[in-house]
Motif scaffolding. Structure first.
Motif, short mmCIF file in Angstrom:
data_model
loop_
_atom_site.label_atom_id
_atom_site.label_comp_id
_atom_site.label_asym_id
_atom_site.label_seq_id
_atom_site.Cartn_x
_atom_site.Cartn_y
_atom_site.Cartn_z
N ALA A 16 0.75 -1.17 0.19
CA ALA A 16 0.05 0.06 0.05
C ALA A 16 0.67 1.11 -0.02
O ALA A 16 0.65 2.23 -0.52
N LEU A 17 2.23 1.05 0.74
CA LEU A 17 2.84 2.42 0.79
C LEU A 17 3.40 2.56 -0.57
O LEU A 17 3.48 3.70 -1.09
N ALA A 18 4.03 1.30 -1.42
CA ALA A 18 4.37 1.70 -2.56
C ALA A 18 3.56 2.56 -3.46
O ALA A 18 3.87 3.25 -4.27
N SER A 19 2.25 2.10 -3.53
CA SER A 19 1.19 2.81 -4.27
C SER A 19 1.07 4.08 -4.03
O SER A 19 1.28 5.03 -4.90
N LEU A 20 1.18 4.46 -2.74
CA LEU A 20 0.96 5.93 -2.38
C LEU A 20 2.17 6.62 -2.47
O LEU A 20 2.17 7.80 -3.00
N THR A 21 3.57 5.95 -2.39
CA THR A 21 4.53 6.88 -2.58
C THR A 21 4.79 7.16 -3.94
O THR A 21 5.18 8.27 -4.46
N THR A 22 4.27 6.25 -4.86
CA THR A 22 4.47 6.40 -6.13
C THR A 22 3.50 7.61 -6.66
O THR A 22 3.99 8.33 -7.63
N GLU A 23 2.47 7.13 -6.42
CA GLU A 23 1.12 8.41 -6.79
C GLU A 23 1.60 10.03 -6.17
O GLU A 23 1.49 10.66 -7.15
N THR A 24 2.01 9.96 -4.86
CA THR A 24 2.25 11.30 -4.55
C THR A 24 3.75 11.77 -5.02
O THR A 24 3.72 13.21 -5.33
N PHE A 25 4.70 10.99 -5.09
CA PHE A 25 5.68 11.52 -5.84
C PHE A 25 5.51 11.98 -7.31
O PHE A 25 6.00 13.11 -7.71
N THR A 26 4.66 11.34 -7.96
CA THR A 26 4.38 11.79 -9.51
C THR A 26 3.50 12.84 -9.40
O THR A 26 3.91 13.81 -10.19
N GLN A 27 2.72 12.96 -8.64
CA GLN A 27 1.70 14.25 -8.34
C GLN A 27 2.63 15.51 -7.98
O GLN A 27 2.46 16.47 -8.75
N THR A 28 3.71 15.40 -7.41
CA THR A 28 4.44 16.34 -6.80
C THR A 28 5.73 16.68 -7.86
O THR A 28 5.66 18.11 -7.82
N TRP A 29 6.09 15.76 -8.49
CA TRP A 29 7.29 16.22 -9.20
C TRP A 29 6.93 16.26 -11.08
O TRP A 29 8.00 16.24 -11.74
N HIS A 30 5.85 16.05 -11.26
CA HIS A 30 5.69 15.90 -12.68
C HIS A 30 6.06 17.07 -13.50
O HIS A 30 6.32 16.76 -14.67
N ASP A 31 6.13 18.43 -12.90
CA ASP A 31 6.67 19.46 -13.88
C ASP A 31 8.08 19.48 -13.74
O ASP A 31 8.60 20.10 -14.64
N LEU A 32 8.66 18.73 -12.86
CA LEU A 32 10.21 18.92 -12.86
C LEU A 32 11.04 17.75 -13.27
O LEU A 32 12.16 17.66 -13.65
N VAL A 33 10.41 16.54 -12.96
CA VAL A 33 11.06 15.15 -13.55
C VAL A 33 10.13 14.75 -14.65
O VAL A 33 8.91 14.44 -14.81
N PRO A 34 11.17 14.32 -15.81
CA PRO A 34 10.43 13.82 -16.83
C PRO A 34 9.75 12.19 -16.45
O PRO A 34 10.25 11.72 -15.78
#
Length: 143
Positions: A16-34
């Protein structure tokens, strides 16, 4: 919104944490990380196996914001490391990940989670917390 509680994560939370960490990382960094780079990072750092191993480390804890619909946020706290500056700080710990699902932004959930971090730090004998964040993260920076 569902009622949430803060608790220590266990290795049973790794998937469950893997899903959450991936979701929140992607939401947070989508403008800076390809997207491709972000996906590779998440697959490595936030895989269930990697998180399971991290959760089992004696110098790391994760606090999760959990409710009936699953995990909504998390914090990673680690200790035993020196701050990235030549400072004499007693019993420091690094708060290097602090993420909430975007639906919880502005609800007071972050403050609740941060209070739990302070309590957990005290329980571990930690006297100083430092936050590591990217300069573009205005929400984490000093206002």
């Amino acid at each position: 919104m569902q009622a949430l509680t803060v608790r220590l994560a266990t290795s049973a939370d790794a998937v469950a944490l893997a899903s959450l960490t991936t979701e929140t990382f992607t939401q947070t960094w989508h403008d800076l990380v390809p997207a491709e780079d972000g996906a590779g990072y998440c697959a490595t750092v936030f895989s269930p196996e990697a998180l399971h191993n991290d959760l089992d480390r004696p110098s790391v804890c994760y606090l999760v914001f959990a409710g009936s619909e699953g995990l909504a946020g998390y914090v990673r706290l680690s200790w035993g490391l020196a701050p990235p500056a030549p400072l004499e700080i007693p019993y420091p710990a690094l708060l290097d990940r602090f993420y909430l699902q975007s639906t919880w932004h502005g609800t007071g959930a972050a403050q609740t989670l941060l209070r739990a971090v302070y309590e957990q730090a005290r329980d571990y004998g930690i006297e100083t917390l430092w936050l590591c964040h990217h300069p573009s993260n205005e929400r984490a920076g000093l206002q």
